[in-house]
Write a protein that holds these residues in place. Structure first.
Motif, PDB file in Angstrom:
ATOM      1  N   SER A 118       0.828  -1.205   0.000  1.00 57.00           N
ATOM      2  CA  SER A 118       0.000   0.000   0.000  1.00 57.00           C
ATOM      3  C   SER A 118       0.869   1.264   0.000  1.00 57.00           C
ATOM      4  CB  SER A 118      -0.922   0.013   1.220  1.00 57.00           C
ATOM      5  OG  SER A 118      -0.173   0.256   2.391  1.00 57.00           O
ATOM      6  N   GLU A 119       0.303   2.335  -0.504  1.00 56.80           N
ATOM      7  CA  GLU A 119       1.008   3.615  -0.491  1.00 56.80           C
ATOM      8  C   GLU A 119       1.239   4.073   0.946  1.00 56.80           C
ATOM      9  OE1 GLU A 119       0.571   8.068  -2.463  1.00 56.80           O
ATOM     10  OE2 GLU A 119      -0.741   6.453  -3.138  1.00 56.80           O
ATOM     11  N   ARG A 120       0.311   3.723   1.819  1.00 55.90           N
ATOM     12  CA  ARG A 120       0.438   4.068   3.236  1.00 55.90           C
ATOM     13  C   ARG A 120       1.685   3.400   3.832  1.00 55.90           C
ATOM     14  NH1 ARG A 120      -4.051   2.715   7.832  1.00 55.90           N
ATOM     15  NH2 ARG A 120      -2.845   3.528   9.556  1.00 55.90           N
ATOM     16  N   THR A 121       1.943   2.135   3.462  1.00 61.83           N
ATOM     17  CA  THR A 121       3.136   1.435   3.943  1.00 61.83           C
ATOM     18  C   THR A 121       4.404   2.101   3.415  1.00 61.83           C
ATOM     19  OG1 THR A 121       1.921  -0.652   4.062  1.00 61.83           O
ATOM     20  CG2 THR A 121       4.323  -0.798   4.003  1.00 61.83           C
ATOM     21  N   VAL A 122       4.375   2.528   2.154  1.00 59.85           N
ATOM     22  CA  VAL A 122       5.519   3.242   1.572  1.00 59.85           C
ATOM     23  C   VAL A 122       5.796   4.498   2.391  1.00 59.85           C
ATOM     24  CG1 VAL A 122       6.362   4.512  -0.438  1.00 59.85           C
ATOM     25  CG2 VAL A 122       5.167   2.334  -0.758  1.00 59.85           C
ATOM     26  N   ASN A 123       4.750   5.294   2.633  1.00 62.31           N
ATOM     27  CA  ASN A 123       4.915   6.531   3.408  1.00 62.31           C
ATOM     28  C   ASN A 123       5.462   6.240   4.801  1.00 62.31           C
ATOM     29  OD1 ASN A 123       3.895   8.156   1.347  1.00 62.31           O
ATOM     30  ND2 ASN A 123       1.796   7.925   2.059  1.00 62.31           N
ATOM     31  N   ARG A 124       4.913   5.219   5.464  1.00 66.09           N
ATOM     32  CA  ARG A 124       5.335   4.893   6.824  1.00 66.09           C
ATOM     33  C   ARG A 124       6.789   4.436   6.854  1.00 66.09           C
ATOM     34  NH1 ARG A 124       5.560   0.236   9.077  1.00 66.09           N
ATOM     35  NH2 ARG A 124       4.085  -0.784   7.683  1.00 66.09           N
ATOM     36  N   LYS A 125       7.178   3.576   5.914  1.00 68.13           N
ATOM     37  CA  LYS A 125       8.554   3.078   5.872  1.00 68.13           C
ATOM     38  C   LYS A 125       9.555   4.223   5.668  1.00 68.13           C
ATOM     39  CE  LYS A 125       9.093  -1.398   6.058  1.00 68.13           C
ATOM     40  NZ  LYS A 125       9.897  -1.980   7.138  1.00 68.13           N
ATOM     41  N   ILE A 126       9.220   5.158   4.780  1.00 68.84           N
ATOM     42  CA  ILE A 126      10.115   6.296   4.536  1.00 68.84           C
ATOM     43  C   ILE A 126      10.208   7.181   5.777  1.00 68.84           C
ATOM     44  CG2 ILE A 126      10.396   8.426   3.195  1.00 68.84           C
ATOM     45  CD1 ILE A 126       9.238   6.844   0.774  1.00 68.84           C
ATOM     46  N   LYS A 127       9.067   7.465   6.382  1.00 71.38           N
ATOM     47  CA  LYS A 127       9.076   8.300   7.604  1.00 71.38           C
ATOM     48  C   LYS A 127       9.830   7.611   8.737  1.00 71.38           C
ATOM     49  CE  LYS A 127       5.027  11.105   6.811  1.00 71.38           C
ATOM     50  NZ  LYS A 127       3.712  11.537   7.308  1.00 71.38           N
ATOM     51  N   ASP A 128       9.612   6.309   8.891  1.00 73.27           N
ATOM     52  CA  ASP A 128      10.339   5.573   9.939  1.00 73.27           C
ATOM     53  C   ASP A 128      11.831   5.602   9.695  1.00 73.27           C
ATOM     54  OD1 ASP A 128       7.927   4.968  11.123  1.00 73.27           O
ATOM     55  OD2 ASP A 128       7.892   2.857  10.496  1.00 73.27           O
ATOM     56  N   PHE A 129      12.223   5.440   8.458  1.00 77.50           N
ATOM     57  CA  PHE A 129      13.653   5.434   8.130  1.00 77.50           C
ATOM     58  C   PHE A 129      14.301   6.761   8.489  1.00 77.50           C
ATOM     59  CE2 PHE A 129      17.283   6.158   5.359  1.00 77.50           C
ATOM     60  CZ  PHE A 129      18.028   5.029   5.627  1.00 77.50           C
ATOM     61  N   TRP A 130      13.626   7.864   8.188  1.00 80.70           N
ATOM     62  CA  TRP A 130      14.194   9.178   8.451  1.00 80.70           C
ATOM     63  C   TRP A 130      13.909   9.660   9.867  1.00 80.70           C
ATOM     64  CZ3 TRP A 130      17.958  10.077   5.500  1.00 80.70           C
ATOM     65  CH2 TRP A 130      17.930   9.760   4.147  1.00 80.70           C
ATOM     66  N   GLY A 131      13.209   8.825  10.670  1.00 81.11           N
ATOM     67  CA  GLY A 131      12.934   9.202  12.066  1.00 81.11           C
ATOM     68  C   GLY A 131      11.895  10.291  12.175  1.00 81.11           C
ATOM     69  N   GLU A 132      11.000  10.346  11.225  1.00 78.83           N
ATOM     70  CA  GLU A 132       9.925  11.339  11.245  1.00 78.83           C
ATOM     71  C   GLU A 132       8.662  10.675  11.754  1.00 78.83           C
ATOM     72  OE1 GLU A 132       9.702  12.361   7.127  1.00 78.83           O
ATOM     73  OE2 GLU A 132      11.566  13.517   7.173  1.00 78.83           O
TER      74      GLU A 132
END
Length: 133
Positions: A118-132
């Protein structure tokens, strides 16, 4: 390996686009047909007369090739370092997402379609990676 900032990783996308654009300009360049004339004599005609000269010039192609080679030389090490850093990310899904985003320049929507999440998972993974959050 030293962690990169989001801005440094964004550079990868722009550097690759710049190199690719220069490559395409070089590959699509065409020789230019030109004609001119000079005054002179020939073995067939010894008097001074106008001699037509026709042919192709490759100045534009040569210029575009030199630009492409300069960009490759200038950015090759930087692109390699960014690629190596991306490949060093341990989580496979996060690595794929970041490669598609920063290396290939895909949107979150296209990344989700490419990987099948899902696009939501993409967004979450990117935010988690950058600590956002």
């Amino acid at each position: 390996m030293t962690p990169l900032t989001k801005e440094e990783l964004e550079q990868l996308k722009w550097l690759k686009q710049e190199v690719e654009r220069a490559k395409n300009e070089y590959l699509n360049a065409k020789p230019v047909y030109e004609s001119d004339s000079v005054m002179g004599s020939t073995p067939a005609r010894w008097d001074n007369h106008v001699i037509p000269v026709r042919g192709f010039t490759y100045h534009d192609i040569d210029r575009k090739l030199r630009r492409y080679e300069r960009l490759i030389k200038r950015y090759d090490n930087e692109i390699d370092a960014l690629e190596d850093w991306l490949e060093s990310i341990e989580d496979g899904l996060t690595r794929q997402i970041l490669q598609l985003k920063y290396r290939n320049g895909l949107t979150h929507e296209r990344i989700s379609a490419e990987i099948g999440i899902s696009e939501r998972t993409v967004n979450r993974k990117i935010k988690d990676f950058w600590g956002e959050s």
